[in-house]
Motif scaffolding. Sequence first.
Motif, PDB file in Angstrom:
ATOM      1  N   MET A 100       0.760  -1.281   0.051  1.00 48.50           N
ATOM      2  CA  MET A 100      -0.093   0.010  -0.153  1.00 48.50           C
ATOM      3  C   MET A 100       0.773   1.181  -0.048  1.00 48.50           C
ATOM      4  O   MET A 100       1.899   1.508   0.680  1.00 48.50           O
ATOM      5  N   ARG A 101       0.612   2.101  -0.848  1.00 44.11           N
ATOM      6  CA  ARG A 101       1.121   3.423  -0.755  1.00 44.11           C
ATOM      7  C   ARG A 101       0.558   4.420   0.170  1.00 44.11           C
ATOM      8  O   ARG A 101      -0.543   4.798   0.078  1.00 44.11           O
ATOM      9  N   THR A 112      -1.431   9.317  -6.376  1.00 42.42           N
ATOM     10  CA  THR A 112      -1.026   7.947  -6.687  1.00 42.42           C
ATOM     11  C   THR A 112      -1.164   7.309  -5.208  1.00 42.42           C
ATOM     12  O   THR A 112      -0.583   5.933  -5.283  1.00 42.42           O
ATOM     13  N   TYR A 113      -1.377   7.814  -4.000  1.00 41.52           N
ATOM     14  CA  TYR A 113      -1.300   7.191  -2.902  1.00 41.52           C
ATOM     15  C   TYR A 113      -2.690   6.729  -2.429  1.00 41.52           C
ATOM     16  O   TYR A 113      -3.762   7.538  -2.806  1.00 41.52           O
ATOM     17  N   GLU A 114      -2.775   5.574  -1.711  1.00 41.40           N
ATOM     18  CA  GLU A 114      -4.248   5.080  -1.273  1.00 41.40           C
ATOM     19  C   GLU A 114      -4.409   5.761   0.101  1.00 41.40           C
ATOM     20  O   GLU A 114      -5.658   5.643   0.459  1.00 41.40           O
ATOM     21  N   VAL A 115      -3.481   6.206   0.871  1.00 47.63           N
ATOM     22  CA  VAL A 115      -3.992   6.517   2.183  1.00 47.63           C
ATOM     23  C   VAL A 115      -3.020   7.881   2.398  1.00 47.63           C
ATOM     24  O   VAL A 115      -1.843   8.032   2.261  1.00 47.63           O
ATOM     25  N   HIS A 159       5.048  -1.334   3.471  1.00 49.01           N
ATOM     26  CA  HIS A 159       4.281  -0.422   2.772  1.00 49.01           C
ATOM     27  C   HIS A 159       5.230   0.474   2.084  1.00 49.01           C
ATOM     28  O   HIS A 159       6.504   0.728   2.579  1.00 49.01           O
ATOM     29  N   ILE A 197      -8.289  10.665  -2.060  1.00 49.93           N
ATOM     30  CA  ILE A 197      -7.809   9.574  -1.559  1.00 49.93           C
ATOM     31  C   ILE A 197      -8.782   8.804  -0.922  1.00 49.93           C
ATOM     32  O   ILE A 197      -9.649   9.548  -0.192  1.00 49.93           O
ATOM     33  N   ARG A 198      -8.544   7.658  -0.815  1.00 51.06           N
ATOM     34  CA  ARG A 198      -9.543   6.505  -0.373  1.00 51.06           C
ATOM     35  C   ARG A 198      -9.636   6.645   1.409  1.00 51.06           C
ATOM     36  O   ARG A 198     -10.889   6.529   1.637  1.00 51.06           O
ATOM     37  N   ARG A 199      -8.710   6.792   1.829  1.00 55.05           N
ATOM     38  CA  ARG A 199      -8.684   6.693   3.403  1.00 55.05           C
ATOM     39  C   ARG A 199      -7.632   7.932   3.947  1.00 55.05           C
ATOM     40  O   ARG A 199      -6.423   8.207   3.289  1.00 55.05           O
TER      41      ARG A 199
END
Length: 218
Positions: free
Chosen positions: A1-2, A64-67, A24, A91-93
């Motif tokens: 995960m990024r 490009t990052y998920e969190v 990560h 951003i998802r989270r």
Amino acid sequence: MRVAIAGAGAVGRSIARELIRAEHDVMLLERQLDHVDSKAIPEATWVHADACELALLEAAKLETYEVVIAATGDDKANLVLSLLAKTEFGIRRVVARVNDPRNEWLFDPSWGVDVAVSTPRILASLVEEAVSVGDLVRLMTFRQGQANLVEITLPGNTPLAGKPVRKLDLPRDAALVTILRGGRVIVPQSDDPLEGGDELLFVASVEVEDALRAAVGV
């Protein structure tokens, strides 16, 4: 995960090290140039940038990052970054650090915050948890779903002793996620028996906390 972390002080660096240990991909964003030290955590990507500046976040390719973790020592900066991360970069989270408990009410989905982490509240909860038997203690709030991670320690004379987990008549919006027993962490199965002194960790909505207390007899 990024994972992108804003704030490379003691808190941000500690989070980065833990995430890197878990394999990560971590980027550290830091506004103060004297705090940018790639040798301290060479596995991380270091970026000298003000996390409240949209153009700098675009240059860092935040999308490009998920969190995103807003871990600076400034609540205003953490709120601005949270809002930008959610609204401008999708951003998802988004996890945000609350430095002043008086500002905690601001850290909600309207500012893009999915999870608000207040160190003073966590420490107070841990103190409560250490001395409270037979009561419900809130350990963490999940703002997006309006739910809490709560702990209930069963008293030694609990009527639930010896009964299997399936006998717990839990309200609809509550789930037992872990039983802490001595040095053990137990993922509860339906046939696992309960014991006095068990620390039960639940995720539950605020509305059902009273029903949860009743379900475990406290």
